[in-house]
Design a protein around this motif. Sequence first.
Motif, PDB file in Angstrom:
ATOM      1  N   MET A   1       0.833  -1.184   0.000  1.00 30.76           N
ATOM      2  CA  MET A   1       0.000   0.000   0.000  1.00 30.76           C
ATOM      3  C   MET A   1       0.873   1.240   0.000  1.00 30.76           C
ATOM      4  O   MET A   1       1.929   1.266   0.623  1.00 30.76           O
ATOM      5  CB  MET A   1      -0.898   0.010   1.231  1.00 30.76           C
ATOM      6  CG  MET A   1      -2.156  -0.769   1.031  1.00 30.76           C
ATOM      7  SD  MET A   1      -3.245  -0.632   2.435  1.00 30.76           S
ATOM      8  CE  MET A   1      -3.115  -2.280   3.047  1.00 30.76           C
ATOM      9  N   LYS A   2       0.381   2.239  -0.664  1.00 26.34           N
ATOM     10  CA  LYS A   2       1.125   3.488  -0.793  1.00 26.34           C
ATOM     11  C   LYS A   2       0.287   4.634  -0.209  1.00 26.34           C
ATOM     12  O   LYS A   2      -0.884   4.768  -0.514  1.00 26.34           O
ATOM     13  CB  LYS A   2       1.392   3.732  -2.288  1.00 26.34           C
ATOM     14  CG  LYS A   2       2.095   5.000  -2.615  1.00 26.34           C
ATOM     15  CD  LYS A   2       2.278   5.093  -4.134  1.00 26.34           C
ATOM     16  CE  LYS A   2       2.611   6.491  -4.550  1.00 26.34           C
ATOM     17  NZ  LYS A   2       2.610   6.652  -5.997  1.00 26.34           N
ATOM     18  N   ILE A  50      -4.762   6.478   0.481  1.00 25.65           N
ATOM     19  CA  ILE A  50      -4.073   5.197   0.544  1.00 25.65           C
ATOM     20  C   ILE A  50      -4.442   4.431  -0.715  1.00 25.65           C
ATOM     21  O   ILE A  50      -5.623   4.247  -1.035  1.00 25.65           O
ATOM     22  CB  ILE A  50      -4.448   4.412   1.824  1.00 25.65           C
ATOM     23  CG1 ILE A  50      -3.979   5.179   3.067  1.00 25.65           C
ATOM     24  CG2 ILE A  50      -3.775   3.055   1.818  1.00 25.65           C
ATOM     25  CD1 ILE A  50      -5.001   6.035   3.667  1.00 25.65           C
ATOM     26  N   LEU A  51      -3.414   4.038  -1.426  1.00 28.11           N
ATOM     27  CA  LEU A  51      -3.594   3.410  -2.729  1.00 28.11           C
ATOM     28  C   LEU A  51      -3.023   1.998  -2.732  1.00 28.11           C
ATOM     29  O   LEU A  51      -2.029   1.721  -2.066  1.00 28.11           O
ATOM     30  CB  LEU A  51      -2.874   4.217  -3.811  1.00 28.11           C
ATOM     31  CG  LEU A  51      -3.183   5.703  -3.893  1.00 28.11           C
ATOM     32  CD1 LEU A  51      -2.240   6.387  -4.872  1.00 28.11           C
ATOM     33  CD2 LEU A  51      -4.624   5.912  -4.305  1.00 28.11           C
ATOM     34  N   GLN A  52      -3.654   1.146  -3.514  1.00 28.07           N
ATOM     35  CA  GLN A  52      -3.090  -0.153  -3.822  1.00 28.07           C
ATOM     36  C   GLN A  52      -3.206  -0.301  -5.326  1.00 28.07           C
ATOM     37  O   GLN A  52      -4.311  -0.278  -5.865  1.00 28.07           O
ATOM     38  CB  GLN A  52      -3.835  -1.274  -3.096  1.00 28.07           C
ATOM     39  CG  GLN A  52      -3.181  -2.610  -3.326  1.00 28.07           C
ATOM     40  CD  GLN A  52      -3.680  -3.643  -2.329  1.00 28.07           C
ATOM     41  OE1 GLN A  52      -4.270  -3.325  -1.319  1.00 28.07           O
ATOM     42  NE2 GLN A  52      -3.434  -4.889  -2.638  1.00 28.07           N
ATOM     43  N   GLU A  53      -2.057  -0.382  -5.968  1.00 25.97           N
ATOM     44  CA  GLU A  53      -2.009  -0.456  -7.433  1.00 25.97           C
ATOM     45  C   GLU A  53      -2.829   0.671  -8.053  1.00 25.97           C
ATOM     46  O   GLU A  53      -3.648   0.451  -8.942  1.00 25.97           O
ATOM     47  CB  GLU A  53      -2.468  -1.826  -7.905  1.00 25.97           C
ATOM     48  CG  GLU A  53      -1.566  -2.942  -7.412  1.00 25.97           C
ATOM     49  CD  GLU A  53      -2.055  -4.322  -7.797  1.00 25.97           C
ATOM     50  OE1 GLU A  53      -2.951  -4.432  -8.662  1.00 25.97           O
ATOM     51  OE2 GLU A  53      -1.533  -5.282  -7.225  1.00 25.97           O
TER      52      GLU A  53
END
Length: 176
Positions: A1-2, A50-53
């Motif tokens: 996660m970013k 919060i990002l995932q891909e």
Amino acid sequence: MKHTRLTDALHRLFYEAWALYEQAFPLEERRPLPWQLEIMPHASYHFEVILQEEELIGILLWWGFDEVRYVEHFATAPALRGKGYGKVILQAFTDRDTRPVLLEVEPPESKVNRRRIRFYERNGFCLNHHFYQQPPYHQGQPPLTLRLMSYPTPITAGEAAAFARRHHPLIYRTAQ
């Protein structure tokens, strides 16, 4: 996660994140958009997506002060709730810094509120037993009576009052 910190509304994900914010929090618990845009560049304020891909999975809106981090708003995308993302996001947040963390919750008077409190308790937060007044986000509304949760240890009523005295003028635009 970013985790990506936004400091203005120009980021491609801002309005998607804002829609999640509006969906996740009732009017009395959220800041109006013009006010939000004013505080986003403030050095102590963090509007994180919060990002995932590259997919938005949540938002974490928090303040970083010398002695404490204060989570003002935290939500995961509705389709992803109950799948462990909240736990992962919260644990990454508490692990990234040694400062204690504070957040507000509604009193445990409903099933939903009790479930939310249990989620935070499972993640190491303590429900403090004194009540806390959140100043209103909108003119003409009364303050909200909430409870503070703290990580990793409980706080006293005096510490909660000191936090409010020191930081509410900035967070809620209250008179000093």
